[in-house]
Scaffold this active site. Structure first.
Site, PDB file in Angstrom:
ATOM      1  N   GLN A 158      43.651  32.147  42.432  1.00 61.56           N
ATOM      2  CA  GLN A 158      44.933  31.574  41.701  1.00 61.56           C
ATOM      3  C   GLN A 158      45.255  30.223  42.485  1.00 61.56           C
ATOM      4  OE1 GLN A 158      46.344  32.980  39.153  1.00 61.56           O
ATOM      5  NE2 GLN A 158      45.049  34.788  39.015  1.00 61.56           N
TER       6      GLN A 158
ATOM      7  N   THR B  44      19.028  34.099  38.495  1.00 59.70           N
ATOM      8  CA  THR B  44      18.902  32.694  38.007  1.00 59.70           C
ATOM      9  C   THR B  44      20.223  32.175  37.748  1.00 59.70           C
ATOM     10  OG1 THR B  44      16.913  33.313  36.743  1.00 59.70           O
ATOM     11  CG2 THR B  44      18.047  31.601  35.851  1.00 59.70           C
TER      12      THR B  44
ATOM     13  N   GLY C 121      34.994  35.503  40.612  1.00 61.90           N
ATOM     14  CA  GLY C 121      35.842  35.579  41.731  1.00 61.90           C
ATOM     15  C   GLY C 121      35.606  37.045  42.175  1.00 61.90           C
TER      16      GLY C 121
ATOM     17  N   ASN D 116      48.515  36.793  42.049  1.00 62.76           N
ATOM     18  CA  ASN D 116      48.475  36.760  40.833  1.00 62.76           C
ATOM     19  C   ASN D 116      49.356  37.060  39.925  1.00 62.76           C
ATOM     20  OD1 ASN D 116      46.894  39.020  41.964  1.00 62.76           O
ATOM     21  ND2 ASN D 116      46.599  39.694  39.933  1.00 62.76           N
TER      22      ASN D 116
ATOM     23  N   CYS E 267      43.393  42.258  35.048  1.00 64.01           N
ATOM     24  CA  CYS E 267      42.357  43.448  35.505  1.00 64.01           C
ATOM     25  C   CYS E 267      43.003  44.990  35.347  1.00 64.01           C
ATOM     26  CB  CYS E 267      41.745  43.203  36.713  1.00 64.01           C
ATOM     27  SG  CYS E 267      40.903  41.763  36.725  1.00 64.01           S
TER      28      CYS E 267
END
Length: 397
Positions: A181, A239, A73, A153, A327
């Site tokens: 969220q 990738t 995110g 959040n 975080c």
């Protein structure tokens, strides 16, 4: 309930659902081909990625080619904000966001200010809601971009996304929302809600960590952030994380199909927890909106205690919770969200965020509240600021 782990921090991350893991396993073992390869096991991976893109697009009512997979995110937020701001800076360099965004958004805007962009950080009211009138007043002739999160959040407040998008479009401004969220929890239709770009993360939806998505409405110019090969139709090199993408697609498909059932379950747990905490624990403040709120979110501030001490003691009782964003858990500063809604530092430091998930039960709510009663009383006994006989605080629940 002994030492059973009771996980109440689903806003931080969620466990992988068994159905999701089952879908992923072949792409971690026998179907290991690179999705860019043209031989059979590569084509199998390409088909799996394409199918997941369809699942994500259906979940938000987007066109399939408007969904791009990312590594998180945070990457989706960075790409949306930097990519659009830099692409449209010839039309203006004024950007608008809110004061309670996730660090993955706020810190990007701060970085863009160093590049010469001007940013307006909209304040919020005591419930964490922006004012639409203040948003309109903040718009300037050189405003090119608005980013307002869908659901907060920390305090769970849901912003009026459709109305914000409508205002943006009336002024020819591009609108992005961080829906990490909210996606899979709330019904989202990017077309009806006037959303131009939207960030999603897999690990909030019982998918694995390390996979996310950015919805980019067709016609939006956006500068690439990941430079290299031609993956994601030349817009995002790297990738593909095939197994993660497959899990993400399955998880959001399941989540959307179960939204009504899940909302009812989470709302019941949320309201039960709020009621019991208010009844049993004095000198507390309920944070966030009472009605415009994510179904599984509960946030209280407990006066005369430190949130870190509360979390450590809850952990001793086998309860996993949070004082805010995962975080920022290493920071000693109080939550910027709680400060933005008007809490003083000393009260913001004593906050607790509970975020329920599909596996939680009323029995666990009772255990949580009983544990909180004991822990809060014990911590307050140790506080030199607390006197149960004389404490009367304005504004408490």
């Amino acid at each position: 309930m002994g030492k059973e782990i009771i996980y109440l921090d689903h806003a931080a991350t969620t466990p992988i659902r068994q159905e999701v893991l089952d879908e992923m396993m072949p792409y971690l073992t026998s179907k290991y081909g690179n999705a860019s390869s043209i031989y059979s096991i590569g084509r199998e991976s390409r088909i799996a990625v394409d199918n997941a893109r369809i699942q994500v697009s259906k979940a938000i009512n987007a066109e399939t080619r408007e969904v791009y997979f990312t590594g998180s995110g945070t990457e989706a937020d960075n790409w949306a904000i930097k990519g659009v701001a830099r692409s449209y800076q010839g039309d203006g360099k004024h950007l608008i966001t809110s004061s309670i965004e996730h660090p993955a958004v706020l810190n990007v805007f701060k970085a863009l200010e160093k590049e010469g962009f001007s940013v307006t950080y909209l304040p919020v009211d005591s419930a964490g809601l922006i004012s639409l009138d203040e948003l309109k007043s903040a718009i300037r002739p050189d405003t090119i971009f608005i980013s307002i999160m869908f659901g907060n959040n920390e305090i769970g407040t849901i912003q009026p996304i459709s109305e914000i998008g409508k205002i943006a479009h009336e002024h020819g401004i591009i609108f992005h929302t961080d829906a990490v969220q909210a996606a899979g929890i709330l019904k989202i239709d990017v077309k009806e809600m006037n959303i131009d770009l939207m960030s999603i993360s897999g690990h909030k939806l019982y998918a694995p960590k390390g996979v996310g998505a950015l919805y980019i409405r067709k016609g939006i110019r956006i500068q690439s952030q990941m430079i290299g090969g031609h993956q994601e139709r030349g817009k995002r090199a790297s990738t593909e994380n095939v197994a993660g993408i497959v899990g993400f697609g399955k998880a959001i498909e399941l989540a959307v199909s179960e939204i009504e059932e899940n909302t009812a379950h989470l709302t019941t747990l949320r309201e039960h927890a709020i009621k019991l905490i208010k009844e049993k624990i004095p000198h507390i403040l309920f944070n966030g909106s009472t009605s415009k709120r994510l179904p599984g979110n509960v946030n209280f501030s407990f006066r005369y205690i430190e949130g870190e001490s509360l979390l450590l003691m809850l952990d001793m009782y086998g309860i996993c919770a949070s004082s805010g964003s995962a975080c920022t858990s290493g920071s000693l500063d109080p939550s910027h969200v709680l400060l933005a809604i008007g809490l003083p530092h000393e009260i913001a430091h004593g906050s607790l965020r509970i975020s329920f998930g599909r596996e939680n039960s009323k029995e666990q709510v009772h255990y949580l509240v009983d544990s909180l009663v004991t822990i809060v009383a014990r911590l307050r006994e140790m506080s030199p600021l607390y006197d149960s006989k004389t404490c009367v605080v304005e504004g408490e629940d």
